[in-house]
Design a protein around this motif. Structure first.
Motif, mmCIF file in Angstrom:
data_model
loop_
_atom_site.group_PDB
_atom_site.id
_atom_site.type_symbol
_atom_site.label_atom_id
_atom_site.label_comp_id
_atom_site.label_asym_id
_atom_site.label_seq_id
_atom_site.Cartn_x
_atom_site.Cartn_y
_atom_site.Cartn_z
ATOM 1 N N SER A 135 0.876 -0.972 -0.081
ATOM 2 C CA SER A 135 -0.223 0.011 -0.001
ATOM 3 C C SER A 135 0.666 1.275 -0.151
ATOM 4 O O SER A 135 2.028 1.283 0.452
ATOM 5 C CB SER A 135 -0.959 -0.046 1.222
ATOM 6 O OG SER A 135 -1.474 1.162 1.414
ATOM 7 N N LYS A 136 0.519 2.299 -0.672
ATOM 8 C CA LYS A 136 1.130 3.642 -0.489
ATOM 9 C C LYS A 136 1.287 4.106 0.731
ATOM 10 O O LYS A 136 2.349 4.866 1.021
ATOM 11 C CB LYS A 136 0.450 4.496 -1.519
ATOM 12 C CG LYS A 136 0.524 4.062 -2.975
ATOM 13 C CD LYS A 136 -0.151 5.274 -3.846
ATOM 14 C CE LYS A 136 -0.054 4.996 -5.341
ATOM 15 N NZ LYS A 136 -0.605 5.914 -6.174
ATOM 16 N N ARG A 137 0.364 3.731 1.760
ATOM 17 C CA ARG A 137 0.416 4.429 3.030
ATOM 18 C C ARG A 137 1.522 3.688 3.867
ATOM 19 O O ARG A 137 2.207 4.221 4.842
ATOM 20 C CB ARG A 137 -0.882 4.225 3.873
ATOM 21 C CG ARG A 137 -1.970 5.030 3.259
ATOM 22 C CD ARG A 137 -3.181 4.844 4.112
ATOM 23 N NE ARG A 137 -4.240 5.639 3.694
ATOM 24 C CZ ARG A 137 -5.361 5.737 4.414
ATOM 25 N NH1 ARG A 137 -5.756 4.817 5.003
ATOM 26 N NH2 ARG A 137 -6.508 6.471 3.678
ATOM 27 N N ILE A 138 1.901 2.587 3.331
ATOM 28 C CA ILE A 138 3.036 1.940 4.061
ATOM 29 C C ILE A 138 4.225 2.179 3.511
ATOM 30 O O ILE A 138 5.512 2.050 4.126
ATOM 31 C CB ILE A 138 2.532 0.370 4.150
ATOM 32 C CG1 ILE A 138 1.434 0.207 4.753
ATOM 33 C CG2 ILE A 138 3.870 -0.429 4.807
ATOM 34 C CD1 ILE A 138 0.814 -1.380 5.036
ATOM 35 N N LEU A 165 5.713 4.723 1.978
ATOM 36 C CA LEU A 165 6.387 6.155 2.268
ATOM 37 C C LEU A 165 7.225 6.082 3.472
ATOM 38 O O LEU A 165 8.420 6.458 3.666
ATOM 39 C CB LEU A 165 5.553 7.141 2.321
ATOM 40 C CG LEU A 165 6.177 8.443 2.386
ATOM 41 C CD1 LEU A 165 7.248 8.866 1.522
ATOM 42 C CD2 LEU A 165 5.087 9.588 2.403
ATOM 43 N N PRO A 166 6.373 5.500 4.926
ATOM 44 C CA PRO A 166 6.996 5.464 5.932
ATOM 45 C C PRO A 166 8.318 4.347 5.902
ATOM 46 O O PRO A 166 9.399 4.430 6.448
ATOM 47 C CB PRO A 166 6.006 4.841 6.817
ATOM 48 C CG PRO A 166 4.832 5.428 6.420
ATOM 49 C CD PRO A 166 4.932 5.360 4.789
#
Length: 100
Positions: free
Chosen positions: A2-5, A7-8
């Motif tokens: 997922s893009k949310r995961i 980046l971090p």
């Protein structure tokens, strides 16, 4: 992934790539540009200045960068390990020395 995961995770990898561990440092991690010796500007060696008026101290001979700080004076929050900061009281007497 997922893009949310993503980046971090990429951010954590980028930060960890900047850290270095040297064999002689006992496994301690340091970031480039930071001195972990605890006294990179020589503040401890100059504690004899506490209690002296700043007007009687040759600031140019103390360190490469010296910053006298008067009560209530605004200061930048950037960290410069080689900079010697002199906290002064209202009468211009040195009350504390610290690096940064």
């Amino acid at each position: 992934m997922s893009k949310r995961i993503l980046l971090p995770v990429l951010s954590a990898l980028a930060v960890s790539a900047c850290a270095t561990t040297t064999p002689d440092s006992g496994g301690t991690t340091t970031l480039p540009g930071f001195d972990n010796t605890g006294d990179p500007c020589g503040a401890v060696a100059r504690e004899y200045l506490i209690g002296q008026p700043v007007s009687e101290v040759d600031l140019e001979s103390l360190a490469r960068l010296v910053r006298p700080i008067h009560p209530g004076q605004p200061v930048t929050m950037d960290y410069r390990g080689e900079r010697l900061n002199l906290d002064l009281d209202g009468d211009g007497v040195i009350v504390r020395l610290w690096c940064g």
